[in-house]
Design a protein around this motif. Sequence first.
Motif, short mmCIF file in Angstrom:
data_model
loop_
_atom_site.label_atom_id
_atom_site.label_comp_id
_atom_site.label_asym_id
_atom_site.label_seq_id
_atom_site.Cartn_x
_atom_site.Cartn_y
_atom_site.Cartn_z
N ILE A 206 33.47 41.95 76.30
CA ILE A 206 32.52 42.20 77.38
C ILE A 206 32.47 40.96 78.26
O ILE A 206 32.11 39.88 77.81
CB ILE A 206 31.11 42.52 76.83
CG1 ILE A 206 31.16 43.71 75.87
CG2 ILE A 206 30.14 42.81 77.98
CD1 ILE A 206 29.84 44.01 75.19
N GLY A 207 32.86 41.13 79.52
CA GLY A 207 32.90 39.98 80.40
C GLY A 207 33.87 38.91 79.94
O GLY A 207 33.66 37.72 80.16
N GLY A 208 34.93 39.33 79.25
CA GLY A 208 35.94 38.40 78.77
C GLY A 208 35.60 37.75 77.44
O GLY A 208 36.44 37.04 76.88
N GLU A 209 34.40 37.97 76.91
CA GLU A 209 33.99 37.38 75.64
C GLU A 209 34.13 38.37 74.50
O GLU A 209 33.93 39.57 74.68
CB GLU A 209 32.53 36.92 75.70
CG GLU A 209 32.27 35.72 76.59
CD GLU A 209 30.83 35.22 76.44
OE1 GLU A 209 29.93 36.06 76.23
OE2 GLU A 209 30.62 34.01 76.52
N ILE A 210 34.43 37.85 73.32
CA ILE A 210 34.43 38.67 72.11
C ILE A 210 32.98 38.83 71.67
O ILE A 210 32.28 37.86 71.43
CB ILE A 210 35.24 38.01 70.98
CG1 ILE A 210 36.67 37.71 71.43
CG2 ILE A 210 35.24 38.90 69.75
CD1 ILE A 210 37.44 36.85 70.45
N VAL A 211 32.54 40.08 71.57
CA VAL A 211 31.17 40.37 71.14
C VAL A 211 31.24 41.23 69.88
O VAL A 211 31.86 42.29 69.89
CB VAL A 211 30.37 41.09 72.25
CG1 VAL A 211 28.98 41.45 71.75
CG2 VAL A 211 30.27 40.19 73.49
N VAL A 212 30.59 40.76 68.82
CA VAL A 212 30.60 41.45 67.54
C VAL A 212 29.21 41.99 67.26
O VAL A 212 28.21 41.26 67.37
CB VAL A 212 31.04 40.50 66.41
CG1 VAL A 212 30.97 41.20 65.06
CG2 VAL A 212 32.46 40.00 66.66
N SER A 213 29.12 43.27 66.91
CA SER A 213 27.84 43.92 66.62
C SER A 213 27.94 44.66 65.29
O SER A 213 29.00 45.17 64.94
CB SER A 213 27.47 44.91 67.72
OG SER A 213 27.47 44.31 68.99
N PRO A 214 26.83 44.74 64.56
CA PRO A 214 26.84 45.53 63.32
C PRO A 214 26.77 47.01 63.62
O PRO A 214 26.56 47.43 64.77
CB PRO A 214 25.56 45.06 62.61
CG PRO A 214 24.64 44.70 63.74
CD PRO A 214 25.53 44.13 64.82
N ALA A 215 26.91 47.81 62.59
CA ALA A 215 26.73 49.26 62.75
C ALA A 215 25.31 49.54 63.23
O ALA A 215 24.37 48.82 62.87
CB ALA A 215 26.98 49.97 61.42
N PRO A 216 25.11 50.55 64.09
CA PRO A 216 23.78 50.81 64.64
C PRO A 216 22.81 51.33 63.58
O PRO A 216 23.21 51.87 62.55
CB PRO A 216 24.04 51.88 65.70
CG PRO A 216 25.31 52.55 65.29
CD PRO A 216 26.12 51.48 64.63
N ALA A 217 21.51 51.17 63.88
CA ALA A 217 20.46 51.67 63.01
C ALA A 217 20.41 53.19 63.04
O ALA A 217 20.97 53.84 63.93
CB ALA A 217 19.11 51.09 63.44
N PHE A 218 19.70 53.76 62.07
CA PHE A 218 19.65 55.23 61.94
C PHE A 218 19.09 55.89 63.19
O PHE A 218 19.61 56.90 63.66
CB PHE A 218 18.80 55.60 60.72
CG PHE A 218 18.70 57.08 60.51
CD1 PHE A 218 19.73 57.79 59.93
CD2 PHE A 218 17.57 57.77 60.90
CE1 PHE A 218 19.65 59.16 59.74
CE2 PHE A 218 17.47 59.15 60.72
CZ PHE A 218 18.51 59.84 60.14
#
Length: 218
Positions: free
Chosen positions: A42-54
């Motif tokens: 995103i915008g050239g950056e590596i962005v790491v996110s966990p699995a979404p909440a229920f």
Amino acid sequence: MSIAVEAHLNLVLPDTPYALWARGELDGHLDLPHERTRVEIIGGEIVVSPAPAFGHGGIVQDVVERVTEARLTDPAFPWRCVQGAGLDVVSVHDGYVPDLMLLDAEVFAAARRDDVLYLVPDQVELVLEVTSPSNAGNDRPGRDGRKRTKWAGYARAEIPYYLLVDRDPAVARVTLYSIPDPGAGAYLHRDVWDFGETVRLPDPFGLDVPTAGWRPWA
């Protein structure tokens, strides 16, 4: 929570983050905490996110079920849902994993037949994002146009419709963005609904999506 990886880790990569992502090689260079981690550029950056909440996933499922109901009611209904797949935003060298994408049934079938790694914007008619506390800023318009967000990336890629479900308790609304301006990286029109109202997806979808069960995050 979502993190911009380069800001926290001293990474030495053999190519740009986008190039590695586009080839499906980036995950191998990261020490990911679990398999369901979402990795985006995103915008050239590596962005790491966990699995979404229920609750997040439940909203996505509600939209999937409305599409499924439309298909069962009308065999000629031409739209198909894709979840968990990547979208290669070639024009801005970003790579996203939308919560949901809608694409034409023939395009869907061709992509499956060709066994593509990622979809590209020309194949997608609508993207859906549901905000989470850690990454809502990535999904919304950037402030004063200074931040490259997924909202801007989708507009630059000329995705016709962007459906943003903002679960922030201070917002709690649904916005359908349309008429992308690729030069400005912005959508020129929006329709807004509060949680509890019925979202109307216009032609070419012609879908009503009830939101009575949608809630802000805790």
